[in-house]
Enzyme design. Sequence first.
Site: not given
Length: 387
Positions: A146, A285
């Site tokens: 991705n 993240r």
Amino acid sequence: MLASARTGAIQASVRNAQTAAFSKQASRGMKIVAILYKGGEAAKQEPRLLGTVENELGLRTWLESQGHEYLVSDDKEGANSFLHKNIHDADIVITTPFHPGYLTRELLDKAKNLKLCVTAGVGSDHVDLNAAAEKSLEVMEVTGSNVVSVAEHVVMSILLLVRNFVPAHEMIERGDWAVSDIARNAFDLEGKVVGTIGAGRIGQRVLQRLAPFNCKEFLYYDYNALLPEREKELGARRVADLKDFVSQCDVVTVNAPLHDGTRHLVNKDLLAHFKKGAWLVNTARGAICNAEDVAAAVKAGQLNGYAGDVWNVQPAPKEHPWRYMKNPLGGGNGMVPHYSGTTLDAQLRYAQGTKEILQNFFEGKPQIPANVIIGNKGYATSSYGQR
Ligand code: NAD
């Protein structure tokens, strides 16, 4: 030293032999547990939402036809959850970063049969990788599945912050029309300095995609230096000191994995070194940034905006400061749920990649090297920290 190196080598070769033998003889009847996100009505109507509990990565028929048991749920938190109850005799656990099933050291201690953890996607920080390495568990992810999806999202997020898009659209939905209220904080990307923390697959793709915007300069901060030819192709200059790096950037994009060396890397101290009014995009993240420090920097105008799709807790609680933070001019928030890497195109790729990893494992065939995060010799990548 020599003796311990030899013992390590013997242990590793015994483990390799055990894994190979295991893979051949135990290719039937495994217990495979998957933690995915709930797709609800959307997943019933859209079968291409493969990463959902409802559509099960498209693996059920294939796994069951080979005699494996396949258990799927989104229930992952707490001692009574599906994940905690099923971990003790699971052979394989499949998780996804979009709804992370946290495989902590405590949980891995209970997983007596576990051999393989597969991340359906990219980013395996929800697995205690040090514990997995110590326990000779293999951790695989579908590397690259991705990275384009995320890079496109980063480019979009940079543009929507720099051009002050979100408040402009909200104004239209409210029925208002006040061009100056938006234009007073809208800029062009042309002529700005853009820097990426982490210049791996995603970081490089972001810079590639920004090439036609005529930015002033591209910078990168990464302990793994790019080859000089690659730097030249991307037009990127490496800055070795992080504070020096952020002080030169108008836009910073975070594209490094979460590990001990990146947790809360962007905090109050570092934010003070950013150019006043810089924009920060983090699709890597959430926990790489300190949530409270980022929200305070946006509120004070030290950051003109923050955008991303990753949160330090997922699902993000209703009161999370990133949901509501605004800069002093009422904009600067480009936060969305964790979806940049789970477009329908990406879901097909990471579902197929998960199947390939399982198939290789069942048949005792070698895995694609780039997919191996923890292999039978421990860390197989230099992306999760310098060691
Ligand atoms: P990659 O392994 O190709 O590149 C990561 C780069 O970060 C490497 O070059 C590595 O050296 C560098 N790095 C590691 N620690 C660093 C540090 N302390 N400082 C500077 N650089 C550091 O990984 P990738 O495919 O580019 O993915 C990067 C991360 O993006 C993933 O680990 C994942 O956390 C995140 N991601 C998010 C989504 C999403 O949907 N939001 C999807 C895919 C990946």
